[in-house]
Design an enzyme around this catalytic site. Structure first.
Site, mmCIF file in Angstrom:
data_model
loop_
_atom_site.group_PDB
_atom_site.id
_atom_site.type_symbol
_atom_site.label_atom_id
_atom_site.label_comp_id
_atom_site.label_asym_id
_atom_site.label_seq_id
_atom_site.Cartn_x
_atom_site.Cartn_y
_atom_site.Cartn_z
ATOM 1 N N HIS A 196 1.296 -1.003 0.419
ATOM 2 C CA HIS A 196 -0.122 0.027 0.041
ATOM 3 C C HIS A 196 1.140 1.225 -0.120
ATOM 4 C CE1 HIS A 196 -3.536 2.093 0.545
ATOM 5 N NE2 HIS A 196 -3.971 1.078 1.204
ATOM 6 N N ASP A 200 -11.330 -9.333 -16.841
ATOM 7 C CA ASP A 200 -11.706 -10.710 -17.356
ATOM 8 C C ASP A 200 -10.540 -10.802 -18.190
ATOM 9 O OD1 ASP A 200 -12.308 -12.552 -19.072
ATOM 10 O OD2 ASP A 200 -13.698 -11.179 -20.261
#
Length: 428
Positions: free
Chosen positions: A164, A375
């Site tokens: 992060h 996808d």
């Protein structure tokens, strides 16, 4: 019998070529996150039938390697240049040391085992490659990116953890969408990352010296249940309309109305019957749309927190509209000028706790993140889940729902508070 995850293999995956950049400087937005946890999320897919599983695993490794060519910091490691007074200057060494790729099998775990239980099941923490207690500072010695692909009985779980201090949620999903593009057969990516820090926090691009961190600054806590609350487009429309009607305005957004609804529901479910009790709410403020000098595709952290305190009496007696309007006013104050003032604050490391006040809530994530665009070549994911690294009472992770216009809230509370909340959250 407890369901188990078998680790088949683990290796480092580097870019296909030498990194196109040698180092990435970290600014104040990045450095403030050293002492908290990596971002970790997992995508659940129906099983692809188009190829053998072993071929699929190798395909994902190969496409990950090519994706890292466009995101060299994620294949690097944190590094430090020591300075006088026990301080150091931190940056990302883009040395192409590689991200971690793990292949696993959960032979007795199905998609329904993950998405149907009342709360996120414990097995999910074994599907995302991060250990509870590991902080972003550990990127000095650990990969900044870790991926675990786990075969389920009827599907596939792709878990990903990213440091992060190097990425925020927008950058995290930018990378995952780019990887999925390459997995689908693209030779390039549709949106290139911008690593330039000159127009972001610390506008003069100076190196920032901070105290050297030698220990975990997160106070340990017991693991708490995490539950996903789903809100349909229709339900959200009702909440927004009610909030704006009560407040006599049209400027309250869908998310602001939802945040106010959850905040009030949490207080209603566990009221102290003391009107003067202070209730706290914090939210991550995204900078990209608020700072004109930040380019599209900026890769790094571009968020900072803002907080609001309201008495229990005001929250419960004045209604949804009043609470949502206060949230709207808080967020409206986060202008370009306010953001630049924030970048001038000293980088300070202290124990970071969400639940620092009575029933405090802290919102992270966003319903605008492109989660379901990932996808990899066999269809979009059917759900997204978090593991246990970000297991703190009061933490709320906002995500888009699988169907258009919906929002999912992943809420972490004690069992007692979560059970009480469930009785109030469904009413508008």
């Amino acid at each position: 019998m407890a369901k188990k995850v078998e680790l088949i293999s683990s290796s480092l995956v580097s870019g296909t070529a030498a990194a196109s950049m040698s180092r990435l400087e970290l600014n104040s937005w990045d450095l403030r996150l050293f002492h908290i946890f990596p971002i970790e999320r997992g995508l659940i897919f129906h099983i692809p039938h188009i190829q053998s599983q072993q071929h699929l695993i190798q395909h994902l490794k190969n496409s990950l390697s090519r994706a890292l060519d466009f995101f060299p910091p994620l294949a690097g490691r944190l590094a430090a240049t020591p300075h006088d007074g026990d301080t150091a200057c931190f940056f990302v060494d883009c040395n192409n040391a590689g991200g971690e790729f793990t292949h696993a099998v959960a032979a007795a775990v199905s998609i329904s085992d993950i998405i149907e239980p009342r709360c996120i099941p414990e097995i999910v923490s074994s599907l995302i490659p991060i250990n509870v207690g590991v902080t972003n500072y550990d990127g000095i010695s650990k990969p900044l990116l870790a991926v675990q692909v786990t075969e389920l009985t009827d599907g596939l779980f792709i878990g990903c953890a990213a440091n992060h201090a190097v990425v925020d949620g927008t950058s995290f999903w930018h990378f995952l969408n780019s990887w999925s593009e390459i997995s689908r057969g693209s030779e390039s990516i549709s949106r290139s990352p911008i690593f330039d820090r000159c127009n972001a926090a610390a506008v003069d691009n100076r190196l920032i010296h901070i105290p050297t961190l030698e220990k975990n600054l997160i106070a340990p806590s017991q693991l708490l249940p995490q539950k996903v609350f789903h809100f349909s487009k229709e339900k959200l429309g009702e909440l927004k309309a009610k909030a704006n009607s009560e407040a006599g305005t049209d400027k309250i957004s869908t998310l602001q109305a939802l945040m106010a609804h959850l905040w009030r529901s949490t207080v209603r479910s566990h009221t102290t019957n003391n009107d003067s009790t202070t209730r706290l709410m914090a939210t991550a403020i995204g900078v990209r749309a608020r700072m004109s000098s930040l380019p599209d595709g900026y890769f790094g952290n571009a968020v900072y927190p803002a907080a609001l305190a309201i008495s229990e009496g005001e929250l419960l007696q004045k209604g949804l509209g009043a609470a949502a309007l206060r949230i709207n006013e808080l967020i409206s104050k986060q202008t370009d000028e306010a953001i630049r003032r924030d970048t001038e604050k000293k980088v300070d490391f202290q124990h970071w706790e969400v639940g620092s006040g009575p029933l405090a809530l802290a919102f992270g994530g966003s319903h605008r993140l492109d989660v379901y665009g990932c996808d990899f070549g066999w269809g979009k994911p059917i759900a997204v889940r978090s593991g246990k690294a970000w297991n703190m009472e009061g933490l709320v992770v906002v995500s888009p729902a699988a169907e258009a216009g919906g929002i999912d809230l992943e809420v972490c509370l004690s069992e007692e508070k979560l059970v009480a909340l469930e009785e109030f959250i469904t009413s508008v």
